[in-house]
Design a protein around this motif. Structure first.
Motif, PDB file in Angstrom:
ATOM      1  N   PHE A  22       0.859  -1.176   0.000  1.00 13.69           N
ATOM      2  CA  PHE A  22       0.000   0.000   0.000  1.00 13.69           C
ATOM      3  C   PHE A  22       0.897   1.228   0.000  1.00 13.69           C
ATOM      4  CE2 PHE A  22      -2.313   3.369   2.224  1.00 13.69           C
ATOM      5  CZ  PHE A  22      -3.400   3.483   1.374  1.00 13.69           C
ATOM      6  N   LEU A  23       0.821   2.022  -1.058  1.00 12.07           N
ATOM      7  CA  LEU A  23       1.729   3.152  -1.226  1.00 12.07           C
ATOM      8  C   LEU A  23       1.155   4.457  -0.727  1.00 12.07           C
ATOM      9  CD1 LEU A  23       3.165   2.307  -4.760  1.00 12.07           C
ATOM     10  CD2 LEU A  23       3.731   1.329  -2.533  1.00 12.07           C
ATOM     11  N   GLY A  24      -0.150   4.515  -0.501  1.00 13.33           N
ATOM     12  CA  GLY A  24      -0.774   5.745  -0.017  1.00 13.33           C
ATOM     13  C   GLY A  24      -0.928   6.764  -1.131  1.00 13.33           C
ATOM     14  N   GLU A  25      -1.031   8.023  -0.719  1.00 18.77           N
ATOM     15  CA  GLU A  25      -1.212   9.118  -1.679  1.00 18.77           C
ATOM     16  C   GLU A  25       0.117   9.431  -2.362  1.00 18.77           C
ATOM     17  OE1 GLU A  25      -3.795  11.091  -2.661  1.00 18.77           O
ATOM     18  OE2 GLU A  25      -5.319  10.139  -1.420  1.00 18.77           O
ATOM     19  N   LEU A  26       0.141   9.311  -3.679  1.00 26.76           N
ATOM     20  CA  LEU A  26       1.345   9.630  -4.451  1.00 26.76           C
ATOM     21  C   LEU A  26       1.044  10.752  -5.429  1.00 26.76           C
ATOM     22  CD1 LEU A  26       2.726   6.137  -5.554  1.00 26.76           C
ATOM     23  CD2 LEU A  26       3.357   7.488  -3.551  1.00 26.76           C
ATOM     24  N   LEU A  73      11.285  -3.004  -5.100  1.00 30.60           N
ATOM     25  CA  LEU A  73      11.246  -2.292  -6.375  1.00 30.60           C
ATOM     26  C   LEU A  73      10.704  -0.865  -6.186  1.00 30.60           C
ATOM     27  CD1 LEU A  73       9.854  -3.832  -9.616  1.00 30.60           C
ATOM     28  CD2 LEU A  73       8.986  -1.658  -8.823  1.00 30.60           C
ATOM     29  N   VAL A  74       9.637  -0.731  -5.386  1.00 28.61           N
ATOM     30  CA  VAL A  74       9.058   0.596  -5.129  1.00 28.61           C
ATOM     31  C   VAL A  74      10.093   1.500  -4.459  1.00 28.61           C
ATOM     32  CG1 VAL A  74       7.294   1.841  -3.816  1.00 28.61           C
ATOM     33  CG2 VAL A  74       6.684  -0.257  -5.040  1.00 28.61           C
ATOM     34  N   LYS A  75      10.821   0.953  -3.492  1.00 28.30           N
ATOM     35  CA  LYS A  75      11.855   1.748  -2.810  1.00 28.30           C
ATOM     36  C   LYS A  75      12.960   2.154  -3.784  1.00 28.30           C
ATOM     37  CE  LYS A  75      10.951  -0.260   1.699  1.00 28.30           C
ATOM     38  NZ  LYS A  75      11.319  -1.310   2.660  1.00 28.30           N
ATOM     39  N   GLU A  76      13.327   1.230  -4.690  1.00 29.09           N
ATOM     40  CA  GLU A  76      14.347   1.562  -5.691  1.00 29.09           C
ATOM     41  C   GLU A  76      13.899   2.698  -6.603  1.00 29.09           C
ATOM     42  OE1 GLU A  76      15.405  -1.973  -7.840  1.00 29.09           O
ATOM     43  OE2 GLU A  76      16.040  -3.013  -6.009  1.00 29.09           O
ATOM     44  N   CYS A  77      12.590   2.847  -6.769  1.00 26.20           N
ATOM     45  CA  CYS A  77      12.055   3.955  -7.573  1.00 26.20           C
ATOM     46  C   CYS A  77      12.043   5.270  -6.796  1.00 26.20           C
ATOM     47  CB  CYS A  77      10.629   3.631  -8.035  1.00 26.20           C
ATOM     48  SG  CYS A  77      10.540   2.344  -9.293  1.00 26.20           S
ATOM     49  N   GLY A  78      12.495   5.238  -5.539  1.00 29.22           N
ATOM     50  CA  GLY A  78      12.556   6.447  -4.726  1.00 29.22           C
ATOM     51  C   GLY A  78      11.231   6.844  -4.108  1.00 29.22           C
ATOM     52  N   ILE A  79      10.308   5.909  -4.021  1.00 28.60           N
ATOM     53  CA  ILE A  79       8.986   6.207  -3.469  1.00 28.60           C
ATOM     54  C   ILE A  79       8.924   5.721  -2.027  1.00 28.60           C
ATOM     55  CG2 ILE A  79       6.515   5.674  -3.647  1.00 28.60           C
ATOM     56  CD1 ILE A  79       6.963   5.512  -6.709  1.00 28.60           C
ATOM     57  N   ASP A  80       8.643   6.642  -1.126  1.00 29.59           N
ATOM     58  CA  ASP A  80       8.531   6.324   0.290  1.00 29.59           C
ATOM     59  C   ASP A  80       7.087   5.907   0.585  1.00 29.59           C
ATOM     60  OD1 ASP A  80       9.470   6.099   2.905  1.00 29.59           O
ATOM     61  OD2 ASP A  80       8.751   8.104   3.413  1.00 29.59           O
TER      62      ASP A  80
END
Length: 197
Positions: free
Chosen positions: A54-58, A116-123
């Protein structure tokens, strides 16, 4: 003074979806609960999913960064075999069906997706994976409905199925009154190879 306008955002998660016949099987088992607890806020069957991250609001500008690596991940690995089993609740508020099957493979897939999400720089809030399928939410004045509805699923064991695709999903939660709706931003078929060792 120029005021900076923040970029538009979307609420995003990455998930698996059961096939239609497995969802239909669970929906048939839920009929007594649908009839007994009509005030619950039931999720639409087409929105049932198993959240991997779950990435939340992006910011909407962040979403395209995820597409190529998610497509590559899905193409490079086999899917997992799962089934729905039983029912339960979170805090007498959220009704769910449990997930069984290749839980080790599911945990591995979730770890790969989150890395993978972290590698994309997304917290994002990296909470432990608790595999489940959210079915409904109780109204604040009616917590007993969730307990009764969960009991309806006590003996439910669904058929085994393979997840066909990795889904990048957006939702309208928190955007005003009315039911929560989800939409695929994109979905990628698994390549059919064996899951990584």
């Amino acid at each position: 003074m120029n005021e900076q306008i923040p970029p538009p955002t979307t609420r995003v998660f990455i998930a698996l979806a059961p096939p239609d016949d497995a969802k239909d099987e669970l929906a048939r088992a839920l009929r007594p609960a649908y009839d007994a607890y009509p005030r619950m806020r039931w999720n639409r069957i087409e929105d049932w999913h198993i959240t991997l991250a779950f990435l939340g609001e992006l910011p909407v500008t962040a979403v395209p960064l995820l597409r190529p690596p998610l497509a590559e991940l899905a193409a490079a690995r086999g899917s997992v075999r799962l089934s729905m089993h039983g029912g339960g609740h979170f805090d007498e508020r959220v009704l769910w069906s449990g997930i069984e099957g290749d839980l080790e493979g599911l945990q591995l897939l979730a770890s790969e997706v989150r890395g993978l999400v972290k590698e994309c720089g997304i917290d994002f809030p990296d909470r432990p994976l608790r595999p489940h399928l959210t079915l409904a939410r109780a109204r604040r004045d009616d917590p007993s409905s969730v307990l009764g509805a969960a009991a309806v699923l006590d003996s439910f064991t669904g058929r085994s199925w393979r997840a066909a695709r990795l889904h990048l999903v957006g939702s309208n939660i928190g955007r005003g009154p009315g039911p929560i709706h989800y939409r695929d931003i994109e979905a990628w078929p698994f390549g059919g190879g064996p899951p990584p060792a």
